[in-house]
Design a protein around this motif. Structure first.
Motif, short mmCIF file in Angstrom:
data_model
loop_
_atom_site.label_atom_id
_atom_site.label_comp_id
_atom_site.label_asym_id
_atom_site.label_seq_id
_atom_site.Cartn_x
_atom_site.Cartn_y
_atom_site.Cartn_z
N ARG A 191 0.08 -6.24 -19.09
CA ARG A 191 0.90 -7.25 -18.40
C ARG A 191 2.12 -7.59 -19.25
O ARG A 191 3.21 -7.84 -18.73
CB ARG A 191 0.06 -8.50 -18.15
CG ARG A 191 0.79 -9.68 -17.52
CD ARG A 191 1.30 -9.40 -16.13
NE ARG A 191 0.25 -8.86 -15.27
CZ ARG A 191 0.48 -8.36 -14.06
NH1 ARG A 191 1.71 -8.32 -13.56
NH2 ARG A 191 -0.52 -7.85 -13.35
N ASP A 192 1.92 -7.60 -20.55
CA ASP A 192 2.97 -8.08 -21.45
C ASP A 192 3.78 -6.95 -22.08
O ASP A 192 4.95 -7.13 -22.39
CB ASP A 192 2.34 -8.93 -22.55
CG ASP A 192 1.73 -10.20 -21.99
OD1 ASP A 192 2.07 -10.56 -20.85
OD2 ASP A 192 0.92 -10.82 -22.67
N LEU A 237 1.22 -12.66 -32.93
CA LEU A 237 -0.23 -12.48 -33.08
C LEU A 237 -0.61 -11.31 -33.97
O LEU A 237 -1.75 -11.23 -34.42
CB LEU A 237 -0.87 -12.35 -31.70
CG LEU A 237 -0.65 -13.57 -30.81
CD1 LEU A 237 -1.31 -13.38 -29.45
CD2 LEU A 237 -1.19 -14.84 -31.47
N GLY A 267 3.29 -11.73 -18.54
CA GLY A 267 2.39 -12.84 -18.24
C GLY A 267 3.09 -14.19 -18.24
O GLY A 267 2.49 -15.20 -17.86
N GLU A 273 -2.85 -18.65 -26.86
CA GLU A 273 -2.13 -18.09 -28.01
C GLU A 273 -0.85 -17.36 -27.64
O GLU A 273 -0.13 -16.88 -28.51
CB GLU A 273 -3.07 -17.17 -28.80
CG GLU A 273 -3.55 -15.95 -28.04
CD GLU A 273 -4.74 -15.27 -28.72
OE1 GLU A 273 -5.69 -15.97 -29.08
OE2 GLU A 273 -4.69 -14.04 -28.90
N THR A 274 -0.56 -17.28 -26.35
CA THR A 274 0.70 -16.67 -25.92
C THR A 274 1.84 -17.69 -25.89
O THR A 274 2.93 -17.37 -25.42
CB THR A 274 0.56 -16.09 -24.50
OG1 THR A 274 0.32 -17.19 -23.61
CG2 THR A 274 -0.56 -15.09 -24.41
N HIS A 296 1.49 -18.94 -21.47
CA HIS A 296 1.86 -18.09 -20.33
C HIS A 296 1.50 -18.73 -18.99
O HIS A 296 0.41 -19.27 -18.83
CB HIS A 296 1.13 -16.74 -20.42
CG HIS A 296 1.85 -15.73 -21.25
ND1 HIS A 296 1.44 -14.44 -21.36
CD2 HIS A 296 2.99 -15.82 -22.00
CE1 HIS A 296 2.27 -13.77 -22.14
NE2 HIS A 296 3.21 -14.59 -22.54
N ASP A 348 0.65 -17.17 -16.41
CA ASP A 348 -0.43 -16.47 -15.68
C ASP A 348 -1.82 -16.98 -16.03
O ASP A 348 -2.80 -16.54 -15.45
CB ASP A 348 -0.33 -14.94 -15.83
CG ASP A 348 -0.69 -14.39 -17.20
OD1 ASP A 348 -0.79 -15.18 -18.16
OD2 ASP A 348 -0.85 -13.16 -17.29
N ARG A 350 -10.02 -15.43 -35.80
CA ARG A 350 -10.95 -15.90 -34.76
C ARG A 350 -12.02 -16.74 -35.45
O ARG A 350 -12.73 -16.21 -36.32
CB ARG A 350 -11.59 -14.70 -34.05
CG ARG A 350 -10.59 -13.75 -33.43
CD ARG A 350 -10.03 -14.29 -32.15
NE ARG A 350 -8.99 -13.42 -31.57
CZ ARG A 350 -8.03 -13.88 -30.78
NH1 ARG A 350 -7.96 -15.16 -30.47
NH2 ARG A 350 -7.14 -13.06 -30.28
N GLY A 352 -8.10 -13.24 -26.25
CA GLY A 352 -6.92 -14.07 -26.06
C GLY A 352 -6.27 -14.02 -24.70
O GLY A 352 -5.20 -14.61 -24.51
N GLY A 353 -6.87 -13.36 -23.74
CA GLY A 353 -6.26 -13.33 -22.41
C GLY A 353 -7.31 -13.07 -21.36
O GLY A 353 -8.49 -13.29 -21.61
O1 KQY Z 1 -1.96 -13.82 -21.58
C1 KQY Z 1 -1.56 -12.69 -21.67
N1 KQY Z 1 -0.71 -12.25 -20.77
C2 KQY Z 1 -1.86 -11.82 -22.85
C3 KQY Z 1 -2.71 -12.39 -23.87
C4 KQY Z 1 -2.47 -11.69 -25.18
C5 KQY Z 1 -3.38 -12.12 -26.24
C6 KQY Z 1 -3.26 -11.28 -27.46
N2 KQY Z 1 -4.32 -11.50 -28.38
#
Ligand code: KQY
Length: 366
Positions: free
Chosen positions: A94-95, A125, A157, A212-213, A216, A218, A293, A351-352
């Motif tokens: 997505r990113d 990150l 995202g 952590e984004t 976002h 999304d 983490r 993280g997503g």
């Molecule tokens: O939320 C997103 N679109 C991506 C999450 C990325 C997390 C990386 N650890």
């Protein structure tokens, strides 16, 4: 790599379609880095394979994978999923993937945004991220799709569109000094419109707590159709997510979209609150420069982080106490689609969630 186009999508009559418009397929990437995914990414790979399988029942899926993981991914994924060797730093298509745009004459092109691992050296990150920076161009090569090179650091995202001129985003992410410090709000709006073919930005404030984004969209809210938004919601006023979602609700209720419509907002209860267990945190191999983490860390869980495939919506199962209610609300918002839940805690630990690991390829239409 093929030279990028030297115009913009909007100037050429292209726009980003809404996710519910017909797809030619979906791209994903295979997780493997042990400093983000516990136990050498094995549990996450199982979850990714289940998501790919659920989407592949509705549209063609391609998964990018390293040479080292090719055989493992090939064996784990359904035969119908195309597996291609394509280097990445992590698995968030997505990113890192392109944002596809279409025109009214049956053509499709892709936007290759700049990528800095969600904040570069100011809170990003991981380092380095150069392979991820090249993912969008490589996907477009594989797809044989012309490429626009956008001058903006942006992850897919962090934007949602309604396909009718409106883009939804958060200030926390797009105005964050760790993305495009040289651009002010007006310049960012102009760049979004030039590359998405939109006319109006609806700005929400912060994203989901501990996302952590840098918040976002999304994970916080998305369009279900033009004029209708699903918003992650926490009823408990003592939970800090309540104030974030309340602020988003107030902004959405005060907004009109590009067509001048007021928005209907559907509250989607959040899972949890969810936190990482000691066992989960211990399974990740810490590396300097990557996000640690820790046991007890709050996870940015949200049911909004689903993927709208051609005939079905694939949503994350995150909390047995709320999964069914969330599925019913999503089903109500998408009455013409089957709604399928896939166990997604392992993706959340990285993280997503499901939307973050997918990238739709719209079907061009005349
Ligand atoms: O939320 C997103 N679109 C991506 C999450 C990325 C997390 C990386 N650890």
């Amino acid at each position: 790599m093929a030279s990028p186009l030297d115009t913009t999508p909007a100037a050429d009559g292209f726009r980003m379609p809404a996710e519910w418009e017909p797809h030619a397929g979906c791209w994903m990437a295979w997780p493997e880095r042990p400093d983000n995914w516990r136990r050498g990414a094995e549990p996450a790979q199982e979850a990714y394979a289940a998501v790919a399988g659920a989407i592949a029942a509705a549209e063609p899926v391609t998964t990018a994978v390293s040479d080292g993981q090719f055989e493992r991914a090939r064996a784990a994924l359904p035969d119908s999923v195309r597996v291609v060797e394509l280097s990445t730093d992590d698995a968030w298509l997505r990113d890192t993937g392109p944002t596809f745009v279409v025109d009214g004459a049956g053509a499709r092109r892709g936007v290759d945004w700049r990528f800095n691992a969600w904040g570069g050296l100011e809170g990003g990150l991981y380092f380095p991220w150069d392979r991820d920076e090249r993912v969008a161009a490589k996907v477009l090569e594989v797809e044989g799709t012309p490429r626009y090179l956008a001058p903006l650091v942006l992850e897919g995202g962090s934007i949602h569109v309604d396909g009718e001129g409106t883009v939804l985003t958060t200030e926390q992410c797009l105005l964050n000094p760790n993305r495009n410090p040289e651009l002010d709000r007006a310049a960012i709006e102009a760049a979004l419109h030039a590359h998405l073919g939109t006319e109006k930005v609806i700005w929400l404030g912060d994203g989901v707590l501990e996302d952590e984004t840098d918040g976002h969209i999304d994970n916080l809210a998305c369009f279900a159709r033009p004029g209708v938004v699903l918003l992650t919601w926490v009823e408990d006023p003592d939970d800090p997510q309540h104030a974030i979602s309340r602020d988003a609700l107030e902004r959405l209720e005060a907004a009109t979209d590009a067509r001048g419509r007021s928005l209907e907002v559907i509250k989607l209860p959040a899972p949890g609150p969810l936190t990482a267990t000691a066992e989960e945190a211990a399974g990740v191999e810490p590396v300097e420069g990557s996000r640690p983490r820790r046991a007890g860390d709050r996870l940015a869980g949200s049911y909004v982080n689903f993927y709208i495939a051609n005939s079905r919506v694939v949503y994350p199962l995150l909390d047995p106490a709320r999964d069914e209610e969330a599925g019913a609300i999503i089903a109500g918002a998408f009455p013409d689609r089957e709604v399928i839940g896939v166990s997604a805690r392992e993706i959340l630990l990285g993280g997503g969630n499901i939307h973050c690991i997918t990238q739709q390829v719209p079907a061009p239409r005349r």
